[in-house]
Design a protein around this motif. Structure first.
Motif, PDB file in Angstrom:
ATOM      1  N   ILE A   1       0.860  -1.185   0.000  1.00 21.58           N
ATOM      2  CA  ILE A   1       0.000   0.000   0.000  1.00 21.58           C
ATOM      3  C   ILE A   1       0.895   1.233   0.000  1.00 21.58           C
ATOM      4  O   ILE A   1       1.815   1.350   0.809  1.00 21.58           O
ATOM      5  N   TRP A   2       0.593   2.160  -0.895  1.00 19.88           N
ATOM      6  CA  TRP A   2       1.391   3.380  -1.064  1.00 19.88           C
ATOM      7  C   TRP A   2       0.502   4.611  -0.879  1.00 19.88           C
ATOM      8  O   TRP A   2      -0.637   4.639  -1.338  1.00 19.88           O
ATOM      9  N   ARG A   3       1.053   5.638  -0.237  1.00 11.15           N
ATOM     10  CA  ARG A   3       0.360   6.915  -0.011  1.00 11.15           C
ATOM     11  C   ARG A   3       0.986   7.984  -0.893  1.00 11.15           C
ATOM     12  O   ARG A   3       2.217   8.086  -0.979  1.00 11.15           O
ATOM     13  N   ILE A   4       0.151   8.800  -1.529  1.00 12.44           N
ATOM     14  CA  ILE A   4       0.678   9.854  -2.385  1.00 12.44           C
ATOM     15  C   ILE A   4       1.326  10.950  -1.541  1.00 12.44           C
ATOM     16  O   ILE A   4       0.817  11.334  -0.495  1.00 12.44           O
ATOM     17  N   VAL A   5       2.481  11.418  -1.999  1.00  6.51           N
ATOM     18  CA  VAL A   5       3.202  12.502  -1.328  1.00  6.51           C
ATOM     19  C   VAL A   5       3.074  13.781  -2.157  1.00  6.51           C
ATOM     20  O   VAL A   5       2.778  14.851  -1.640  1.00  6.51           O
ATOM     21  N   SER A   6       3.298  13.653  -3.463  1.00 10.07           N
ATOM     22  CA  SER A   6       3.193  14.812  -4.349  1.00 10.07           C
ATOM     23  C   SER A   6       2.892  14.348  -5.764  1.00 10.07           C
ATOM     24  O   SER A   6       3.160  13.202  -6.124  1.00 10.07           O
ATOM     25  N   ALA A   7       2.322  15.271  -6.546  1.00  8.51           N
ATOM     26  CA  ALA A   7       2.035  14.980  -7.953  1.00  8.51           C
ATOM     27  C   ALA A   7       2.235  16.258  -8.762  1.00  8.51           C
ATOM     28  O   ALA A   7       1.731  17.321  -8.389  1.00  8.51           O
ATOM     29  N   GLU A   8       2.987  16.128  -9.846  1.00  6.63           N
ATOM     30  CA  GLU A   8       3.228  17.274 -10.728  1.00  6.63           C
ATOM     31  C   GLU A   8       2.937  16.883 -12.163  1.00  6.63           C
ATOM     32  O   GLU A   8       3.330  15.809 -12.619  1.00  6.63           O
ATOM     33  N   LEU A   9       2.260  17.788 -12.864  1.00  5.68           N
ATOM     34  CA  LEU A   9       1.937  17.570 -14.269  1.00  5.68           C
ATOM     35  C   LEU A   9       2.668  18.628 -15.083  1.00  5.68           C
ATOM     36  O   LEU A   9       2.566  19.827 -14.797  1.00  5.68           O
ATOM     37  N   THR A  10       3.418  18.185 -16.088  1.00  2.94           N
ATOM     38  CA  THR A  10       4.137  19.106 -16.964  1.00  2.94           C
ATOM     39  C   THR A  10       3.515  19.046 -18.346  1.00  2.94           C
ATOM     40  O   THR A  10       3.420  17.965 -18.943  1.00  2.94           O
ATOM     41  N   ASP A  11       3.058  20.227 -18.841  1.00  2.00           N
ATOM     42  CA  ASP A  11       2.411  20.230 -20.160  1.00  2.00           C
ATOM     43  C   ASP A  11       3.454  20.342 -21.266  1.00  2.00           C
ATOM     44  O   ASP A  11       4.665  20.402 -21.012  1.00  2.00           O
ATOM     45  N   THR A  12       2.991  20.392 -22.509  1.00  2.00           N
ATOM     46  CA  THR A  12       3.904  20.389 -23.662  1.00  2.00           C
ATOM     47  C   THR A  12       4.719  21.680 -23.755  1.00  2.00           C
ATOM     48  O   THR A  12       5.730  21.720 -24.450  1.00  2.00           O
ATOM     49  N   ASN A  13       4.295  22.738 -23.053  1.00  2.00           N
ATOM     50  CA  ASN A  13       5.044  24.005 -23.033  1.00  2.00           C
ATOM     51  C   ASN A  13       6.033  24.063 -21.867  1.00  2.00           C
ATOM     52  O   ASN A  13       6.698  25.083 -21.676  1.00  2.00           O
ATOM     53  N   GLY A  14       6.092  22.981 -21.065  1.00  2.00           N
ATOM     54  CA  GLY A  14       7.000  22.969 -19.926  1.00  2.00           C
ATOM     55  C   GLY A  14       6.401  23.565 -18.665  1.00  2.00           C
ATOM     56  O   GLY A  14       7.080  23.690 -17.648  1.00  2.00           O
ATOM     57  N   GLN A  15       5.122  23.966 -18.733  1.00  2.00           N
ATOM     58  CA  GLN A  15       4.449  24.535 -17.551  1.00  2.00           C
ATOM     59  C   GLN A  15       4.119  23.421 -16.561  1.00  2.00           C
ATOM     60  O   GLN A  15       3.580  22.381 -16.944  1.00  2.00           O
ATOM     61  N   VAL A  16       4.448  23.621 -15.284  1.00  2.00           N
ATOM     62  CA  VAL A  16       4.230  22.614 -14.240  1.00  2.00           C
ATOM     63  C   VAL A  16       3.097  23.059 -13.317  1.00  2.00           C
ATOM     64  O   VAL A  16       3.046  24.214 -12.897  1.00  2.00           O
ATOM     65  N   ASN A  17       2.177  22.133 -13.041  1.00  2.00           N
ATOM     66  CA  ASN A  17       1.152  22.419 -12.039  1.00  2.00           C
ATOM     67  C   ASN A  17       0.894  21.175 -11.205  1.00  2.00           C
ATOM     68  O   ASN A  17       1.416  20.096 -11.491  1.00  2.00           O
ATOM     69  N   GLN A  18       0.107  21.346 -10.157  1.00  2.00           N
ATOM     70  CA  GLN A  18      -0.193  20.247  -9.238  1.00  2.00           C
ATOM     71  C   GLN A  18      -1.665  19.857  -9.408  1.00  2.00           C
ATOM     72  O   GLN A  18      -2.554  20.505  -8.857  1.00  2.00           O
TER      73      GLN A  18
END
Length: 197
Positions: free
Chosen positions: A63-80
């Motif tokens: 069993i694993w717990r989420i710590v962080s999540a980041e999404l990077t779009d095709t322009n290099g923009q990062v969001n959570q």
């Protein structure tokens, strides 16, 4: 008189032989039982060792717990996508099945307590801020994750998706696991997990 003495001597011999025979049979029975116990103990030991080896080889099981999540779009923009403090679990079973639930705790409550009566805005926020899916997974001969198949999802388009290590990699480092997931659109998702057990 003499005949009686001979008879008694013969009876004693038969009796002594019977005792010896009985002792020999008990000793043989005890030896047989000990042998059987050794076989059973060895069998259980071998099975336990095989199970331990299987578990040892599957590094993602648990069993694993989420710590962080980041999404990077095709322009290099990062969001959570699930916020700065995401909630979620990822479970890998010994039977090679998995289930994942991820959510953004900032998604507001619905006005109604009935799930099917959310407004368009409430439903859109809940859909954008959460995902749940399940399926089966595989590991290679070293116990490293090698892919999964989604059997059901709250996002219907994922159902039936097969992900290989070309799209999805899971790298385990002690009690931490780093997930790297590339979508066909070019979006890249990086999730850090912490082992619960």
């Amino acid at each position: 008189m003499r005949e009686t003495g001979v008879k008694r001597t013969g009876e004693r011999a038969v009796s002594a032989n019977a005792v010896l025979l009985r002792r020999w049979m008990l000793a043989a029975l005890a030896a047989g039982m000990l042998f059987l116990e050794l076989i059973v103990a060895f069998s259980f030991s071998a099975i336990s060792a095989a199970r331990a080896e299987t578990v040892k080889k599957n590094e993602v099981e648990g069993i694993w717990r989420i710590v962080s999540a980041e999404l990077t779009d095709t322009n290099g923009q990062v969001n959570q996508p699930y916020g700065p403090e995401p909630k979620g679990r990822l479970v890998f079973t010994r039977e090679m099945e998995f289930v994942a639930v991820l959510l953004d705790p900032r998604v507001p409550d619905f006005a109604s307590d009935i799930r099917g009566e959310g407004t368009a805005a409430e439903n859109a926020a809940a859909m954008a801020g959460s995902i749940g899916f399940f399926g089966t997974y595989t590991v290679d001969e070293n116990g490293v994750f090698s892919g999964n198949t989604v059997l059901g999802s709250t996002f219907p388009n994922w159902e039936g998706s097969v992900r290989t290590t070309e799209q999805l990699q899971l790298r385990v480092e002690g009690d931490r696991m780093i997930e790297s997931f590339s979508r066909p659109s070019g979006l890249r998702i990086a999730i850090e997990w912490e082992r619960v057990r």
